[in-house]
Design an enzyme around this catalytic site. Structure first.
Site, short mmCIF file in Angstrom:
data_model
loop_
_atom_site.label_atom_id
_atom_site.label_comp_id
_atom_site.label_asym_id
_atom_site.label_seq_id
_atom_site.Cartn_x
_atom_site.Cartn_y
_atom_site.Cartn_z
N CYS A 1 -10.53 -3.13 -5.81
CA CYS A 1 -9.37 -3.73 -5.77
C CYS A 1 -9.77 -5.37 -6.86
CB CYS A 1 -8.31 -4.18 -4.57
SG CYS A 1 -7.34 -3.60 -4.19
N CYS B 1 -10.19 -4.85 -0.37
CA CYS B 1 -11.61 -4.33 -0.53
C CYS B 1 -12.10 -4.48 -1.78
CB CYS B 1 -10.61 -2.97 -0.83
SG CYS B 1 -9.95 -2.33 -1.94
N ASN C 1 1.07 -0.99 0.04
CA ASN C 1 0.00 0.20 -0.39
C ASN C 1 1.06 1.09 0.12
OD1 ASN C 1 0.08 -0.75 2.72
ND2 ASN C 1 -0.46 -0.04 3.45
N GLU D 1 0.61 5.01 0.38
CA GLU D 1 -0.73 6.37 1.10
C GLU D 1 -0.01 7.88 0.81
OE1 GLU D 1 -0.93 5.91 5.08
OE2 GLU D 1 -2.67 3.97 4.70
N GLU E 1 -2.48 -4.44 -3.28
CA GLU E 1 -3.47 -5.62 -4.60
C GLU E 1 -3.58 -4.54 -6.38
OE1 GLU E 1 -4.62 -4.81 -1.41
OE2 GLU E 1 -5.61 -6.38 -0.84
#
Ligand code: THU
Length: 128
Positions: free
Chosen positions: A87, A84, A42, A44, A55
């Site tokens: 994804c 999520c 991830n 951010e 992902e």
């Protein structure tokens, strides 16, 4: 590449997660039909909504390398959480039957499922 080896690749990527705002690292390893592994973490951003999930980073990296078919994705996240909705949709574009391995922060496999189960009746390329 065994499932455990793929989880190990995701575990190795975990230290490269960039998540200073959530402090919630997520990493992924995606196995292509040709046997190559692409990892993602991830990423951010100070503008929080611009965050990219692990992902999707893995899929983007793989597609940029010329791969469009995948067999398995290993995801490492605290308690072995599930990908999520955004994804799931992005993964569906390339491999609706993808196997998904969810591992916890220790690398233990918590759950195995398929994208078809996580995203039934999906909208995809064949819907157009
Ligand atoms: N996150 C992912 O990387 N993948 C998911 O499927 C769910 C959430 C990340 C985004 C954000 O950096 C952090 O987890 C908390 O939501």
């Amino acid at each position: 590449m065994t499932d455990l080896e793929l989880i190990k690749k995701a575990m190795e990527a975990r230290e490269r997660c960039y998540c200073p705002y959530s402090d919630f690292p997520v990493s992924a390893a995606l196995l292509s039909d040709s046997g190559k592994v692409f990892t993602g973490v991830n990423v951010e951003n100070a503008s929080y909504g611009l965050t990219i999930c692990a992902e999707r980073v893995a899929v983007g990296t793989a597609v940029a390398s010329g791969e469009r078919g995948f067999t398995t994705m290993a995801i490492v996240v605290k308690n072995g959480g599930s990908p999520c909705g955004a994804c799931r949709q992005v993964l569906n574009e390339f491999s609706p039957a993808l196997r998904i391995l969810m591992a916890n922060e220790n690398g233990d496999l918590v759950r195995e499922t398929t994208l078809e189960k996580l995203l039934p009746e999906a909208f995809g390329p064949h819907s157009l």
